[in-house]
Motif scaffolding. Structure first.
Motif, PDB file in Angstrom:
ATOM      1  N   VAL A 173      59.083  80.534  42.392  1.00  0.00           N
ATOM      2  CA  VAL A 173      58.183  80.484  41.335  1.00  0.00           C
ATOM      3  C   VAL A 173      56.838  80.993  41.726  1.00  0.00           C
ATOM      4  O   VAL A 173      56.343  80.163  42.667  1.00  0.00           O
ATOM      5  N   THR A 174      56.133  81.908  41.299  1.00  0.00           N
ATOM      6  CA  THR A 174      54.777  82.286  41.908  1.00  0.00           C
ATOM      7  C   THR A 174      53.694  81.764  41.199  1.00  0.00           C
ATOM      8  O   THR A 174      52.389  81.811  41.709  1.00  0.00           O
ATOM      9  N   GLU A 175      53.844  81.011  40.135  1.00  0.00           N
ATOM     10  CA  GLU A 175      52.775  80.373  39.125  1.00  0.00           C
ATOM     11  C   GLU A 175      53.235  79.354  38.461  1.00  0.00           C
ATOM     12  O   GLU A 175      54.255  79.304  37.820  1.00  0.00           O
ATOM     13  N   VAL A 176      52.432  78.516  38.045  1.00  0.00           N
ATOM     14  CA  VAL A 176      52.532  77.193  37.268  1.00  0.00           C
ATOM     15  C   VAL A 176      52.526  77.567  35.739  1.00  0.00           C
ATOM     16  O   VAL A 176      51.574  78.195  35.380  1.00  0.00           O
ATOM     17  N   PRO A 177      53.571  77.285  35.110  1.00  0.00           N
ATOM     18  CA  PRO A 177      53.491  77.613  33.580  1.00  0.00           C
ATOM     19  C   PRO A 177      52.269  76.933  32.801  1.00  0.00           C
ATOM     20  O   PRO A 177      52.212  76.011  33.399  1.00  0.00           O
ATOM     21  N   PRO A 178      51.851  77.272  31.846  1.00  0.00           N
ATOM     22  CA  PRO A 178      51.124  76.801  30.801  1.00  0.00           C
ATOM     23  C   PRO A 178      51.617  75.523  30.487  1.00  0.00           C
ATOM     24  O   PRO A 178      52.910  75.382  30.371  1.00  0.00           O
ATOM     25  N   ASP A 179      50.648  74.339  30.677  1.00  0.00           N
ATOM     26  CA  ASP A 179      50.980  72.741  30.166  1.00  0.00           C
ATOM     27  C   ASP A 179      51.846  72.011  31.431  1.00  0.00           C
ATOM     28  O   ASP A 179      52.225  71.083  30.965  1.00  0.00           O
ATOM     29  N   PHE A 180      52.033  72.803  32.580  1.00  0.00           N
ATOM     30  CA  PHE A 180      52.686  71.932  33.418  1.00  0.00           C
ATOM     31  C   PHE A 180      51.684  71.727  34.691  1.00  0.00           C
ATOM     32  O   PHE A 180      50.793  72.445  34.639  1.00  0.00           O
ATOM     33  N   GLU A 181      52.036  70.976  35.483  1.00  0.00           N
ATOM     34  CA  GLU A 181      51.081  70.616  36.552  1.00  0.00           C
ATOM     35  C   GLU A 181      51.886  70.900  37.993  1.00  0.00           C
ATOM     36  O   GLU A 181      53.152  70.627  37.864  1.00  0.00           O
ATOM     37  N   LEU A 182      51.323  71.225  38.912  1.00  0.00           N
ATOM     38  CA  LEU A 182      51.815  71.702  40.213  1.00  0.00           C
ATOM     39  C   LEU A 182      51.960  70.103  41.016  1.00  0.00           C
ATOM     40  O   LEU A 182      51.234  69.288  41.235  1.00  0.00           O
ATOM     41  N   LEU A 183      53.049  70.145  41.565  1.00  0.00           N
ATOM     42  CA  LEU A 183      53.555  68.867  42.620  1.00  0.00           C
ATOM     43  C   LEU A 183      53.174  68.999  43.829  1.00  0.00           C
ATOM     44  O   LEU A 183      52.757  68.099  44.440  1.00  0.00           O
ATOM     45  N   THR A 208      56.413  57.850  33.863  1.00  0.00           N
ATOM     46  CA  THR A 208      57.589  57.791  32.837  1.00  0.00           C
ATOM     47  C   THR A 208      57.410  58.485  31.605  1.00  0.00           C
ATOM     48  O   THR A 208      58.199  58.277  30.805  1.00  0.00           O
ATOM     49  N   HIS A 209      56.043  59.013  31.356  1.00  0.00           N
ATOM     50  CA  HIS A 209      55.908  59.628  30.300  1.00  0.00           C
ATOM     51  C   HIS A 209      56.288  61.207  30.401  1.00  0.00           C
ATOM     52  O   HIS A 209      55.792  61.935  29.354  1.00  0.00           O
ATOM     53  N   SER A 210      56.546  61.581  31.665  1.00  0.00           N
ATOM     54  CA  SER A 210      56.697  62.841  31.740  1.00  0.00           C
ATOM     55  C   SER A 210      57.922  63.630  30.919  1.00  0.00           C
ATOM     56  O   SER A 210      58.937  62.826  30.905  1.00  0.00           O
ATOM     57  N   HIS A 211      57.455  64.727  30.521  1.00  0.00           N
ATOM     58  CA  HIS A 211      58.674  65.303  29.576  1.00  0.00           C
ATOM     59  C   HIS A 211      59.616  66.255  30.437  1.00  0.00           C
ATOM     60  O   HIS A 211      60.987  66.461  30.189  1.00  0.00           O
ATOM     61  N   ALA A 212      59.168  66.892  31.163  1.00  0.00           N
ATOM     62  CA  ALA A 212      59.948  67.826  32.240  1.00  0.00           C
ATOM     63  C   ALA A 212      59.596  67.688  33.701  1.00  0.00           C
ATOM     64  O   ALA A 212      58.356  67.661  33.904  1.00  0.00           O
ATOM     65  N   HIS A 213      60.469  67.675  34.386  1.00  0.00           N
ATOM     66  CA  HIS A 213      60.172  67.598  35.893  1.00  0.00           C
ATOM     67  C   HIS A 213      61.273  68.270  36.712  1.00  0.00           C
ATOM     68  O   HIS A 213      62.448  68.468  36.579  1.00  0.00           O
ATOM     69  N   THR A 214      60.511  69.361  37.780  1.00  0.00           N
ATOM     70  CA  THR A 214      61.692  70.036  38.525  1.00  0.00           C
ATOM     71  C   THR A 214      61.156  70.390  39.920  1.00  0.00           C
ATOM     72  O   THR A 214      59.935  69.902  40.306  1.00  0.00           O
ATOM     73  N   LEU A 215      61.925  70.470  40.675  1.00  0.00           N
ATOM     74  CA  LEU A 215      62.052  70.709  42.161  1.00  0.00           C
ATOM     75  C   LEU A 215      62.648  71.982  42.528  1.00  0.00           C
ATOM     76  O   LEU A 215      63.585  72.367  42.021  1.00  0.00           O
ATOM     77  N   PRO A 216      62.203  72.534  43.705  1.00  0.00           N
ATOM     78  CA  PRO A 216      62.971  73.652  44.204  1.00  0.00           C
ATOM     79  C   PRO A 216      63.925  72.972  45.273  1.00  0.00           C
ATOM     80  O   PRO A 216      64.823  73.889  45.782  1.00  0.00           O
ATOM     81  N   SER A 217      63.995  71.918  45.464  1.00  0.00           N
ATOM     82  CA  SER A 217      64.533  71.190  46.477  1.00  0.00           C
ATOM     83  C   SER A 217      65.939  70.313  46.046  1.00  0.00           C
ATOM     84  O   SER A 217      65.999  70.357  44.702  1.00  0.00           O
ATOM     85  N   HIS A 218      66.835  69.830  46.713  1.00  0.00           N
ATOM     86  CA  HIS A 218      68.008  69.274  46.197  1.00  0.00           C
ATOM     87  C   HIS A 218      68.027  67.543  46.908  1.00  0.00           C
ATOM     88  O   HIS A 218      68.242  67.533  47.961  1.00  0.00           O
ATOM     89  N   PRO A 219      67.396  66.760  46.035  1.00  0.00           N
ATOM     90  CA  PRO A 219      67.345  65.247  46.576  1.00  0.00           C
ATOM     91  C   PRO A 219      68.629  64.800  46.425  1.00  0.00           C
ATOM     92  O   PRO A 219      68.920  63.866  47.272  1.00  0.00           O
ATOM     93  N   GLU A 220      69.795  65.261  45.784  1.00  0.00           N
ATOM     94  CA  GLU A 220      71.130  65.090  45.935  1.00  0.00           C
ATOM     95  C   GLU A 220      71.905  65.293  46.884  1.00  0.00           C
ATOM     96  O   GLU A 220      73.269  65.089  47.062  1.00  0.00           O
ATOM     97  N   TRP A 221      71.544  66.298  47.724  1.00  0.00           N
ATOM     98  CA  TRP A 221      72.188  67.023  48.875  1.00  0.00           C
ATOM     99  C   TRP A 221      71.890  66.403  50.335  1.00  0.00           C
ATOM    100  O   TRP A 221      70.922  65.963  50.661  1.00  0.00           O
ATOM    101  N   HIS A 222      72.993  66.503  51.177  1.00  0.00           N
ATOM    102  CA  HIS A 222      72.689  66.073  52.605  1.00  0.00           C
ATOM    103  C   HIS A 222      73.354  67.342  53.284  1.00  0.00           C
ATOM    104  O   HIS A 222      73.907  68.421  52.946  1.00  0.00           O
ATOM    105  N   GLU A 223      73.518  66.825  54.762  1.00  0.00           N
ATOM    106  CA  GLU A 223      73.750  68.087  55.764  1.00  0.00           C
ATOM    107  C   GLU A 223      75.334  68.465  55.218  1.00  0.00           C
ATOM    108  O   GLU A 223      75.718  69.691  55.460  1.00  0.00           O
ATOM    109  N   ASP A 224      76.255  67.735  54.912  1.00  0.00           N
ATOM    110  CA  ASP A 224      77.535  67.790  54.733  1.00  0.00           C
ATOM    111  C   ASP A 224      77.642  69.074  53.720  1.00  0.00           C
ATOM    112  O   ASP A 224      78.739  69.841  53.483  1.00  0.00           O
ATOM    113  N   ILE A 225      76.768  69.185  52.728  1.00  0.00           N
ATOM    114  CA  ILE A 225      76.602  69.977  51.639  1.00  0.00           C
ATOM    115  C   ILE A 225      76.002  71.255  51.972  1.00  0.00           C
ATOM    116  O   ILE A 225      76.441  72.223  51.771  1.00  0.00           O
ATOM    117  N   LEU A 226      75.016  70.966  52.745  1.00  0.00           N
ATOM    118  CA  LEU A 226      74.198  72.290  53.195  1.00  0.00           C
ATOM    119  C   LEU A 226      74.778  73.165  54.248  1.00  0.00           C
ATOM    120  O   LEU A 226      75.036  74.308  54.110  1.00  0.00           O
TER     121      LEU A 226
END
Length: 271
Positions: A173-183, A208-226
């Motif tokens: 993603v090259t730019e942050v959409p309006p109404d979103f903040e960069l993490l 806890t009041h955030s409406h949408a939260h996104t990551l390019p990473s995989h917190p659910e993955w580990h080496e056996d999956i990658l």
């Protein structure tokens, strides 16, 4: 508009939007995408709360929750995908982007969480935000992410400025959409997560009041999956031998997936 929060039920219900499948070697050990996510979240929940995962195949079947199901769904999680780039105008991606806008506008109680491709399609839906192939190449394995001030407040309350997350992607993603903040950002990826807060929470909004939260990473993955992904990319020539070996090594390095799993649950106010 569905804006009334239902009475607590003792159950957290997550609608998992499946946009692809894992490699067969990973499925044999750990189950499908939705099982891996379930196995990240479930041990982190309070004892009184049970996790229900509802899976919708938005890629092959283009299936979505029926209107009557939405009242019991607490969150939608969009998975990663290697099927199409998020900027493609394929029918399933256009339908997914439109559905996310509908949920965001008409059902604000439902949180939206995007992982990897999920980040990209959310950025597209709520843009304009350009998605493109990273000119600096692939980002694979445990990768340092430098957090913004908002990212530090959300992920590290003790002032830490970075964390490490499992990655495997060549689009950015090259730019942050309006109404979103960069993490945060990494050495080769300018947008390492975005968050949208509910408008009534201004200075600063509680996490806890955030409406949408996104990551390019995989917190659910580990080496056996990658590693099966890396092995198969080496076999088909996407990765050369040197890069594949480096990626396998990186996939075995320490990462903060469990911590970020807790953070994602805090989006739902349950951990």
């Amino acid at each position: 508009m569905s804006s009334v929060t239902p009475e607590p039920s003792g159950k957290l219900t997550v609608a998992f939007f499946k946009c692809d499948s894992l490699e067969k070697e990973s499925i044999e050990k750990h189950g499908e995408y939705q099982d891996v996510l379930h196995n990240l979240f479930e041990p982190l929940l309070p004892e009184h709360l049970k996790l229900e995962t509802l899976t919708y195949d938005v890629l092959e079947k283009r299936e979505y929750p029926k209107d009557e199901e939405l009242d019991r769904i607490d969150a939608i999680v969009i998975s990663g995908s290697f099927e199409d780039e998020a900027h493609s105008d394929t029918r399933w991606i256009l339908k997914l982007a439109g559905y996310l806008i509908k949920i965001y506008d008409e059902h604000p109680r439902i949180r939206i969480l995007g992982i990897c491709f999920g980040l990209q399609v959310i950025a597209r839906a709520f843009g304009p935000s350009r998605i493109q192939q990273n000119p600096k190449g692939w980002e694979v394995g445990s990768t340092r992410v430098d957090l913004t001030d908002i990212g530090r407040k959300i992920i590290w309350h003790d002032g830490e400025g970075e964390h490490n997350m499992q990655q495997i992607h060549s689009d950015i993603v090259t730019e942050v959409p309006p109404d979103f903040e960069l993490l945060g950002k990494s050495e080769i990826c300018p947008v390492q997560g975005i968050v949208a807060f509910y408008p009534e929470d201004r200075d600063p909004p509680a996490f806890t009041h955030s409406h949408a939260h996104t990551l390019p990473s995989h917190p659910e993955w580990h080496e056996d999956i990658l590693i099966p992904f890396i092995d198969n990319y080496e076999k088909d020539g996407t990765f050369d031998a040197e890069f594949a070996e480096k990626a396998r090594k990186q996939s075995k390095a320490a990462h903060d997936g469990e911590r970020v799993g807790r953070i994602l649950l805090r989006v739902l106010g349950v951990a």
